[in-house]
Design an enzyme around this catalytic site. Structure first.
Site, PDB file in Angstrom:
ATOM      1  CG  HIS A  43      -4.390  -5.350   1.595  1.00 18.74           C
ATOM      2  ND1 HIS A  43      -4.500  -3.997   1.383  1.00 18.74           N
ATOM      3  CD2 HIS A  43      -5.397  -5.688   2.438  1.00 18.74           C
ATOM      4  CE1 HIS A  43      -5.534  -3.523   2.050  1.00 18.74           C
ATOM      5  NE2 HIS A  43      -6.092  -4.531   2.703  1.00 18.74           N
ATOM      6  CD  GLU A  54      -2.899  -1.098   0.050  1.00 24.04           C
ATOM      7  OE1 GLU A  54      -3.019  -0.034  -0.587  1.00 24.04           O
ATOM      8  OE2 GLU A  54      -3.521  -2.140  -0.221  1.00 24.04           O
ATOM      9  CB  CYS A  76      -7.244  -2.464   5.199  1.00 20.93           C
ATOM     10  SG  CYS A  76      -7.693  -4.207   5.258  1.00 20.93           S
TER      11      CYS A  76
END
Length: 204
Positions: free
Chosen positions: A97, A8, A71
């Site tokens: 993730h 991310e 998240c």
């Protein structure tokens, strides 16, 4: 599920839940941290980690959004904590993730490959100046793969776990007063067929 390890890039200061969470809460268009910056970038070397993962033959990608649900909330909370606490200014933070395991659904990735991928990300991070401290907080439980990755990282940096439930049992079952244990409808089944209302706290 995701078909690749997703590094991310950015966490944004918004909660916009498409469904309620386990507690029935569904925040819509609310800030993760009121008055805080609109976004934080990961401080992990995501492009170096991506290249290292590809050299290992593992499917990987840079993700431009962690969503607006749990998240992203955890990712933003971590980065805001690191940015706002004077003692943590030089601590790295990020979010990866991972795909489902094969028994959870599809697309999926074997457990051994997930562990190998997380270790690869850590090695890529350690190849550049090493963070003195890594802090994990806000998670009520940590998957084995993450613990294994943190164990590998602990050989190089201090790893601190701030876990709300440092116990093998569901936290609600050990609340002072045993309120939930006396309820007619249990939120969780008995763990290992043991009645926690009579189990000494030192055995938990």
């Amino acid at each position: 599920g995701r078909g690749a390890l997703s590094l991310e890039r950015v966490a944004i200061n918004v909660n916009d839940a498409p469904i309620p969470d386990n507690a029935g809460t569904q925040p819509v268009d609310t800030p993760v941290a009121p008055g805080a910056p609109a976004a934080y970038f990961s401080s992990l070397p995501i492009k170096a980690a991506l290249a290292a993962l590809h050299r290992e033959g593992l499917p990987a990608e840079v993700s431009q959004t962690a969503g607006t649900f749990v998240c992203n909330h955890v990712f933003y909370g971590l980065m805001h904590r690191l940015a706002s606490h004077p003692g943590l200014r030089h601590t790295r933070g990020g979010f990866v993730h991972v795909p489902w395991l094969p028994e959870q659904g599809s697309p999926a990735m074997a457990l051994a490959d997930v562990v190998r991928g997380l270790r690869t990300v850590l090695r890529a991070a350690l190849a550049s100046p090493v963070a003195r401290r890594v802090i994990v907080f806000g998670m009520s439980q940590i998957p084995l793969t993450t613990l294994q990755a943190l164990a590998a990282l602990s050989q190089h940096s201090q790893v601190l776990l701030a876990i709300p439930n440092p116990c093998q049992y569901y936290w609600g079952d050990i609340m002072d007063g045993r309120e939930l244990l006396n309820a007619q409808r249990r939120r969780q089944p008995l763990r290992q067929d043991r009645d926690l209302s009579i189990l000494p706290l030192e055995d938990m």
